[in-house]
Motif scaffolding. Structure first.
Motif, mmCIF file in Angstrom:
data_model
loop_
_atom_site.group_PDB
_atom_site.id
_atom_site.type_symbol
_atom_site.label_atom_id
_atom_site.label_comp_id
_atom_site.label_asym_id
_atom_site.label_seq_id
_atom_site.Cartn_x
_atom_site.Cartn_y
_atom_site.Cartn_z
ATOM 1 N N LYS A 291 0.767 -1.310 0.322
ATOM 2 C CA LYS A 291 -0.403 0.030 -0.107
ATOM 3 C C LYS A 291 0.919 1.206 0.475
ATOM 4 O O LYS A 291 2.335 1.275 -0.003
ATOM 5 C CB LYS A 291 -1.080 -0.274 1.267
ATOM 6 C CG LYS A 291 -2.315 -1.007 1.133
ATOM 7 C CD LYS A 291 -2.828 -0.831 2.252
ATOM 8 C CE LYS A 291 -4.650 -0.944 2.287
ATOM 9 N NZ LYS A 291 -5.273 -1.140 3.338
ATOM 10 N N THR A 292 0.595 2.383 -0.644
ATOM 11 C CA THR A 292 0.980 3.619 -0.389
ATOM 12 C C THR A 292 0.440 4.581 0.739
ATOM 13 O O THR A 292 -0.993 4.525 0.479
ATOM 14 C CB THR A 292 0.686 4.507 -1.697
ATOM 15 O OG1 THR A 292 1.133 3.720 -2.761
ATOM 16 C CG2 THR A 292 1.483 5.434 -1.489
ATOM 17 N N LEU B 283 -17.695 11.292 6.477
ATOM 18 C CA LEU B 283 -17.754 11.013 5.177
ATOM 19 C C LEU B 283 -16.397 10.370 4.542
ATOM 20 O O LEU B 283 -16.255 9.203 4.036
ATOM 21 C CB LEU B 283 -17.213 12.144 4.439
ATOM 22 C CG LEU B 283 -18.974 12.771 4.395
ATOM 23 C CD1 LEU B 283 -18.510 14.371 3.674
ATOM 24 C CD2 LEU B 283 -20.013 11.656 3.869
ATOM 25 N N LEU B 284 -14.939 10.382 5.735
ATOM 26 C CA LEU B 284 -13.489 9.776 4.983
ATOM 27 C C LEU B 284 -13.000 10.164 6.045
ATOM 28 O O LEU B 284 -12.574 11.231 6.500
ATOM 29 C CB LEU B 284 -13.412 10.830 3.698
ATOM 30 C CG LEU B 284 -11.894 10.212 3.256
ATOM 31 C CD1 LEU B 284 -11.749 8.932 3.026
ATOM 32 C CD2 LEU B 284 -11.037 11.981 2.724
ATOM 33 N N LYS B 285 -12.492 8.723 6.818
ATOM 34 C CA LYS B 285 -12.020 8.645 7.712
ATOM 35 C C LYS B 285 -10.739 8.509 7.474
ATOM 36 O O LYS B 285 -11.222 7.273 6.643
ATOM 37 C CB LYS B 285 -12.322 7.607 8.964
ATOM 38 C CG LYS B 285 -13.844 7.851 9.450
ATOM 39 C CD LYS B 285 -14.253 8.998 10.849
ATOM 40 C CE LYS B 285 -15.411 9.216 11.491
ATOM 41 N NZ LYS B 285 -15.213 10.543 12.387
ATOM 42 N N PRO B 286 -9.504 8.399 8.886
ATOM 43 C CA PRO B 286 -8.740 8.041 7.695
ATOM 44 C C PRO B 286 -8.405 6.858 8.073
ATOM 45 O O PRO B 286 -8.454 6.090 8.895
ATOM 46 C CB PRO B 286 -7.173 9.037 8.747
ATOM 47 C CG PRO B 286 -7.925 9.232 9.187
ATOM 48 C CD PRO B 286 -9.327 9.164 8.913
ATOM 49 N N SER B 287 -7.222 6.296 7.364
ATOM 50 C CA SER B 287 -7.086 4.273 7.490
ATOM 51 C C SER B 287 -6.893 4.489 8.676
ATOM 52 O O SER B 287 -6.952 3.033 9.537
ATOM 53 C CB SER B 287 -6.071 3.741 5.967
ATOM 54 O OG SER B 287 -7.195 4.000 4.837
ATOM 55 N N ALA B 288 -5.673 4.972 8.962
ATOM 56 C CA ALA B 288 -4.848 4.880 10.382
ATOM 57 C C ALA B 288 -4.769 6.616 10.957
ATOM 58 O O ALA B 288 -4.269 7.367 10.494
ATOM 59 C CB ALA B 288 -4.150 3.570 9.440
ATOM 60 N N TYR B 289 -3.681 6.441 12.027
ATOM 61 C CA TYR B 289 -2.838 7.553 12.783
ATOM 62 C C TYR B 289 -1.534 6.932 13.155
ATOM 63 O O TYR B 289 -1.684 5.567 13.124
ATOM 64 C CB TYR B 289 -3.771 7.151 13.698
ATOM 65 C CG TYR B 289 -4.994 8.681 13.672
ATOM 66 C CD1 TYR B 289 -4.839 9.780 13.611
ATOM 67 C CD2 TYR B 289 -6.072 7.784 13.473
ATOM 68 C CE1 TYR B 289 -6.511 10.402 13.320
ATOM 69 C CE2 TYR B 289 -7.737 8.265 13.482
ATOM 70 C CZ TYR B 289 -7.680 9.215 13.143
ATOM 71 O OH TYR B 289 -8.711 10.233 12.804
ATOM 72 N N ASP C 62 -8.761 5.590 0.301
ATOM 73 C CA ASP C 62 -8.875 6.941 0.770
ATOM 74 C C ASP C 62 -9.674 7.597 -0.341
ATOM 75 O O ASP C 62 -10.155 8.122 -0.600
ATOM 76 C CB ASP C 62 -8.762 7.350 1.931
ATOM 77 C CG ASP C 62 -8.339 6.147 3.355
ATOM 78 O OD1 ASP C 62 -9.493 6.148 3.723
ATOM 79 O OD2 ASP C 62 -6.958 6.313 3.570
ATOM 80 N N LEU C 63 -7.893 7.224 -1.527
ATOM 81 C CA LEU C 63 -8.340 8.516 -2.678
ATOM 82 C C LEU C 63 -9.305 7.987 -3.307
ATOM 83 O O LEU C 63 -9.991 9.133 -4.186
ATOM 84 C CB LEU C 63 -7.028 7.950 -3.590
ATOM 85 C CG LEU C 63 -6.585 8.513 -4.841
ATOM 86 C CD1 LEU C 63 -6.020 10.234 -3.945
ATOM 87 C CD2 LEU C 63 -5.381 8.372 -4.823
#
Length: 252
Positions: free
Chosen positions: A3-4, A30-36, A48-49
């Motif tokens: 993954k990028t 609407l758009l949660k980031p995949s991780a922190y 996410d893109l």
């Protein structure tokens, strides 16, 4: 496949949006980031893109964020299915735009015939054309087919003449001319002839028929876009002079 990963800054730059917008989409769900990362910063991926691409496409089509949220909940993350759904939404929007363009074209054609067209009448024309399909369906369920075909196959020439005739009476009403004024009645007689042609029968016959009752009493509440009450009353009174014999002056 590896993954990028993107920081919020690089993700915003890649998608030509802003970090502020991405944070707002996060708060809206609407758009949660995949991780922190360890510092608590948002991390985005190619998945996410794709989701952001969906959001921006729907936003471009003037869908509200609430509507976009409902759409995204239905999405099963299958790319082809998602593209098919977006394609259908685009077709729906295209049909809507085509309908709006056709409406404006019809109104423009009429206004070109009379550059002094009253704004009230222009808005009424736009409203009527926009609801023409629903109106036709409503009338078709209640009235004879021949009557329906007569009304909705009038053609642009008759439509233009009717609107110009109504505009003339609207101007006279605003000028304060009485319904029985000779000039008003002259224009009313012309307008009545156009209505007779549109309805496929004399207006005096229609006025006292069951068809006339349905058009007058039952249709108005379903399609409220109409003239101001004062002009509506004026128009009925004007045409009443033609439909109902008026008492003549006694000869001396």
């Amino acid at each position: 496949m590896s993954k990028t990963y993107y920081t919020i800054g690089s993700f915003a730059k890649r998608t030509s949006t802003t970090e502020r917008t991405l944070r707002y989409y996060d708060r809206k769900g609407l758009l949660k980031p995949s991780a922190y990362n360890e510092q608590g910063h948002r991390i985005y991926t190619d998945e996410d893109l794709f989701r952001l691409h969906q959001i921006l496409n729907l936003k471009y089509l003037d869908y509200s964020l609430d509507e976009i949220g409902k759409y995204l909940k239905q999405d099963n993350q299958d790319y082809l299915t998602s593209l098919d759904m977006q394609y259908e939404l685009l077709l729906q929007r295209q049909q809507h735009i085509q309908h709006v363009v056709a409406t404006i074209e019809r109104v423009r054609a009429i206004v070109k015939e009379n550059h002094t067209m009253d704004p009230e009448l222009i808005m009424l024309m736009i409203h009527s054309i926009q609801h023409e399909g629903k109106m036709k369906e409503w009338i078709a369920e209640r009235l004879p087919e021949a009557f329906v075909q007569s009304i909705f196959k009038s053609g642009p020439s008759l439509e233009s003449e009717l609107m110009i005739g109504l505009n003339d009476l609207l101007v006279m009403h605003k000028q304060g001319l009485e319904p029985g004024h000779p000039l008003v009645q002259e224009h009313a007689l012309t307008l009545k002839g156009l209505f007779d042609q549109l309805m496929g029968q004399p207006l005096e016959e229609l006025a006292f028929s069951e068809t006339g009752r349905i058009m007058g009493e039952e249709m108005d509440p379903h399609f409220p876009g109409s003239f101001e009450p004062s002009f509506k009353s004026y128009l009925f009174e004007v045409l009443g002079h033609l439909l109902i014999p008026q008492p003549s002056a006694q000869a001396e």
